[in-house]
Design a protein around this motif. Sequence first.
Motif, PDB file in Angstrom:
ATOM      1  N   GLY A 174      10.749  11.348   0.933  1.00 42.03           N
ATOM      2  CA  GLY A 174      11.356  12.348   1.738  1.00 42.03           C
ATOM      3  C   GLY A 174      11.437  13.764   1.094  1.00 42.03           C
ATOM      4  O   GLY A 174      11.722  14.629   1.609  1.00 42.03           O
ATOM      5  N   ILE A 233      14.533   8.729   4.533  1.00 48.81           N
ATOM      6  CA  ILE A 233      13.267   9.829   4.569  1.00 48.81           C
ATOM      7  C   ILE A 233      13.882  11.299   5.069  1.00 48.81           C
ATOM      8  O   ILE A 233      13.716  12.068   4.333  1.00 48.81           O
ATOM      9  CB  ILE A 233      11.904   9.471   5.178  1.00 48.81           C
ATOM     10  N   ASN A 265      12.871  15.488   4.790  1.00 48.75           N
ATOM     11  CA  ASN A 265      11.248  15.242   5.422  1.00 48.75           C
ATOM     12  C   ASN A 265      11.749  14.963   6.972  1.00 48.75           C
ATOM     13  O   ASN A 265      11.874  13.658   7.152  1.00 48.75           O
ATOM     14  CB  ASN A 265      10.611  14.242   4.473  1.00 48.75           C
TER      15      ASN A 265
END
Length: 337
Positions: A198, A224, A229
């Motif tokens: 992430g 994540i 991300n």
Amino acid sequence: MIIVLKPDATKDDLKRIVERLESLGLKAHISKGKFRTIIGAVGDEAILQGEPLEVMPGVEKVLPILKPFKLVSREFKSEPTVIRVNGLKIGSKKVHVIAGPCAVENKEMIVEIAKYVKKAGATILRGGAFKPRTSPYSFQGLGVEGLKYLREAKRLTGMPVITEVMDPRDIEDVCEYADIVQIGARNMQNFRLLKEIGLTKMPVMLKRGLSATIQEWLMSAEYIVSQGNNNVILCERGIRTFETATRNTLDLSAIPVVKQLSHLPIFVDPSHGVGRWDLIEPMTMAAIAAGADGVMVEVHNQPEKALCDGPQALKPDRFLELMKAIKKIAKVVGRDL
């Protein structure tokens, strides 16, 4: 909690709201749509009790997100997420086909297969450099050497590369050579790995765990996205049931369910889903008809000699026939190939 901004909210309004959330110890995730900007406030929602966010300049309304997964939900972002990888748009009208061997065995093999699947119409090359295997004595992959072979295949074909990462210690190497990082089914709930991925902002494909519910799968995606991300692609690859006729039970109902619950694109891996090359074409057709944004198919020039998963790999000529069939079904459901 989501904060919906007014259409005429200014950049200064947005900045003040974000600063206020961060001062309370919350993370602010911004989603800009065509008509509205939404801020997701992630953290302990009890902190917001009594906070008059509704009266801040630029705020239209404040709403709770009822799903346990917040940032990946349709409540947070109603429009489908489109992920850009080397000029490709994943999650758009175009259906993408990822193809290649289960594992990179040598440079000549991966280059040969890459050239063929590219010619047949595949858009992304797959190949495992680090392989999670049930037996510790099975082929575990070539590691960094395999990553270098994938880079050479990309250089010669122009195809972006997807490969799996299994260990946080390998993330730097994999991100150096790959365009998309894959989190395999066995690592779907490896939360340390999910958090580290992430932080990279790399496009990542998250495969569904062997016995995971859809909610558990989306919660893993949330790990994540919560780290910043947003470039997550989901992949249904079959779940473990009592059935033994196929390697796994390919849950195609997960496609429309995920489409209702989440804005993330979803792929299907029929190769792992059934474990038999002769069933890949009908399962691929069904996946695209059900709304999948792409498929991941294993292709090997000599599957009878493959170091892993040979029985579920298509030979190049059969892959070409599959691509012809995909083109037909994509047109029927209003997609491009």
